[in-house]
Design a protein around this motif. Structure first.
Motif, mmCIF file in Angstrom:
data_model
loop_
_atom_site.group_PDB
_atom_site.id
_atom_site.type_symbol
_atom_site.label_atom_id
_atom_site.label_comp_id
_atom_site.label_asym_id
_atom_site.label_seq_id
_atom_site.Cartn_x
_atom_site.Cartn_y
_atom_site.Cartn_z
ATOM 1 N N LEU A 61 49.089 9.972 40.810
ATOM 2 C CA LEU A 61 50.481 10.362 40.998
ATOM 3 C C LEU A 61 50.661 11.765 40.430
ATOM 4 N N ILE A 62 51.252 12.633 41.234
ATOM 5 C CA ILE A 62 51.521 14.001 40.792
ATOM 6 C C ILE A 62 53.005 14.095 40.455
ATOM 7 N N GLU A 63 53.298 14.551 39.242
ATOM 8 C CA GLU A 63 54.681 14.716 38.815
ATOM 9 C C GLU A 63 55.050 16.192 38.815
ATOM 10 N N VAL A 64 56.188 16.508 39.402
ATOM 11 C CA VAL A 64 56.730 17.867 39.380
ATOM 12 C C VAL A 64 58.002 17.795 38.539
ATOM 13 N N ILE A 65 57.980 18.429 37.384
ATOM 14 C CA ILE A 65 59.118 18.403 36.468
ATOM 15 C C ILE A 65 59.807 19.752 36.549
ATOM 16 N N ILE A 66 61.044 19.747 37.027
ATOM 17 C CA ILE A 66 61.788 20.996 37.216
ATOM 18 C C ILE A 66 62.536 21.313 35.925
ATOM 19 N N GLU A 67 62.196 22.443 35.326
ATOM 20 C CA GLU A 67 62.831 22.864 34.076
ATOM 21 C C GLU A 67 64.059 23.728 34.328
ATOM 22 N N ARG A 73 56.905 22.337 35.941
ATOM 23 C CA ARG A 73 55.650 21.878 35.365
ATOM 24 C C ARG A 73 55.058 20.847 36.310
ATOM 25 N N VAL A 74 53.751 20.900 36.492
ATOM 26 C CA VAL A 74 53.054 19.966 37.380
ATOM 27 C C VAL A 74 51.989 19.260 36.566
ATOM 28 N N ARG A 75 51.991 17.925 36.625
ATOM 29 C CA ARG A 75 50.954 17.173 35.920
ATOM 30 C C ARG A 75 50.473 16.016 36.777
ATOM 31 N N LEU A 76 49.242 15.607 36.514
ATOM 32 C CA LEU A 76 48.594 14.545 37.276
ATOM 33 C C LEU A 76 48.560 13.286 36.432
ATOM 34 N N ASP A 77 49.017 12.187 36.985
ATOM 35 C CA ASP A 77 48.989 10.856 36.361
ATOM 36 C C ASP A 77 49.701 10.811 35.011
ATOM 37 N N GLY A 78 50.687 11.652 34.789
ATOM 38 C CA GLY A 78 51.493 11.600 33.570
ATOM 39 C C GLY A 78 50.765 11.993 32.307
ATOM 40 N N GLN A 98 45.959 17.514 44.578
ATOM 41 C CA GLN A 98 45.729 16.448 45.555
ATOM 42 C C GLN A 98 44.262 16.384 45.972
ATOM 43 N N GLY A 99 43.558 17.458 45.884
ATOM 44 C CA GLY A 99 42.136 17.467 46.208
ATOM 45 C C GLY A 99 41.848 17.152 47.662
ATOM 46 N N GLY A 100 42.645 17.656 48.560
ATOM 47 C CA GLY A 100 42.403 17.456 49.991
ATOM 48 C C GLY A 100 43.076 16.217 50.568
ATOM 49 N N SER A 101 43.537 15.319 49.743
ATOM 50 C CA SER A 101 44.216 14.113 50.237
ATOM 51 C C SER A 101 45.720 14.341 50.200
ATOM 52 N N ARG A 102 46.314 14.564 51.346
ATOM 53 C CA ARG A 102 47.748 14.844 51.408
ATOM 54 C C ARG A 102 48.597 13.581 51.228
ATOM 55 N N HIS A 103 47.959 12.439 51.088
ATOM 56 C CA HIS A 103 48.699 11.187 50.937
ATOM 57 C C HIS A 103 48.944 10.820 49.471
ATOM 58 N N THR A 104 48.463 11.635 48.533
ATOM 59 C CA THR A 104 48.749 11.390 47.121
ATOM 60 C C THR A 104 50.239 11.623 46.901
ATOM 61 N N PRO A 105 50.936 10.619 46.360
ATOM 62 C CA PRO A 105 52.394 10.773 46.217
ATOM 63 C C PRO A 105 52.776 11.811 45.171
ATOM 64 N N VAL A 106 53.872 12.503 45.444
ATOM 65 C CA VAL A 106 54.416 13.514 44.542
ATOM 66 C C VAL A 106 55.822 13.072 44.164
ATOM 67 N N LEU A 126 57.383 21.566 49.252
ATOM 68 C CA LEU A 126 56.296 20.590 49.356
ATOM 69 C C LEU A 126 56.147 20.059 50.780
ATOM 70 N N GLN A 127 57.248 19.799 51.433
ATOM 71 C CA GLN A 127 57.166 19.276 52.801
ATOM 72 C C GLN A 127 56.629 20.324 53.764
ATOM 73 N N ARG A 128 56.984 21.597 53.564
ATOM 74 C CA ARG A 128 56.436 22.660 54.409
ATOM 75 C C ARG A 128 54.941 22.845 54.181
ATOM 76 N N ALA A 129 54.482 22.511 52.971
ATOM 77 C CA ALA A 129 53.056 22.635 52.658
ATOM 78 C C ALA A 129 52.261 21.448 53.220
ATOM 79 N N GLY A 130 52.951 20.457 53.779
ATOM 80 C CA GLY A 130 52.270 19.333 54.409
ATOM 81 C C GLY A 130 52.080 18.126 53.516
ATOM 82 N N VAL A 131 52.756 18.086 52.371
ATOM 83 C CA VAL A 131 52.662 16.915 51.498
ATOM 84 C C VAL A 131 53.377 15.757 52.182
ATOM 85 N N GLN A 132 52.672 14.631 52.340
ATOM 86 C CA GLN A 132 53.198 13.508 53.124
ATOM 87 C C GLN A 132 54.225 12.676 52.356
ATOM 88 N N ARG A 133 53.969 12.422 51.085
ATOM 89 C CA ARG A 133 54.818 11.510 50.322
ATOM 90 C C ARG A 133 55.475 12.240 49.159
#
Length: 143
Positions: A61-67, A73-78, A98-106, A126-133
């Motif tokens: 799970l990728i977290e995007v924390i808007i300050e 801030r962007v972190r992986l798996d909390g 995401q490492g090439g997998s666009r299905h990793t939820p953000v 994120l949606q323009r960059a092709g992130v699916q979830r």
């Protein structure tokens, strides 16, 4: 005998005016009806959506924390505090995590003091960059 000021055979000219008295009477009746019936009506119930629990937690799970409006801030798996990036570089950082997998939820998290426009810009980026979830983090009440 014709009227003294009229020519013989001349027609009487019509006056084009709107009679406002019946209109005002109808409006007053409607006003009284609404004033009497308004207290008797019960307010409608708004059925708001609720937050459900996921059946299975995602592997990553990728977290995007808007300050604020320019820093996130962007972190992986909390884990950890996350890497600070500008809003412009958000898409590149998420794609790298995401490492090439666009299905990793953000999941986007923001304080209620952050302008809604900033959250929408992050989602749009994120949606323009092709992130699916892409989802929004919410605070659930104890059940």
């Amino acid at each position: 005998m014709p009227a003294p000021n009229r020519r013989p055979g001349a027609r009487r000219r019509t006056i084009n005016e709107i009679n406002m008295v019946p209109f005002i009477d109808v409006m007053l009746v409607l006003l009284i009806i609404f004033m009497v019936s308004a207290p008797l009506m019960s307010p409608g119930v708004v059925d708001l959506p609720s937050v459900g629990q996921a059946q299975r937690q995602p592997d990553h799970l990728i977290e995007v924390i808007i300050e604020n409006a320019e820093r996130v801030r962007v972190r992986l798996d909390g884990q950890g505090q996350g890497e600070r990036v500008a809003l412009k570089g958000l898409a590149g950082q998420v794609e790298a995590l995401q490492g090439g997998s666009r299905h990793t939820p953000v999941v986007i998290a923001a304080d209620k003091g952050v302008a809604y426009e900033v959250v929408v810009k992050a989602m749009d980026t994120l949606q323009r960059a092709g992130v699916q979830r892409v989802g929004l983090a919410v605070r659930t009440t104890g059940t």
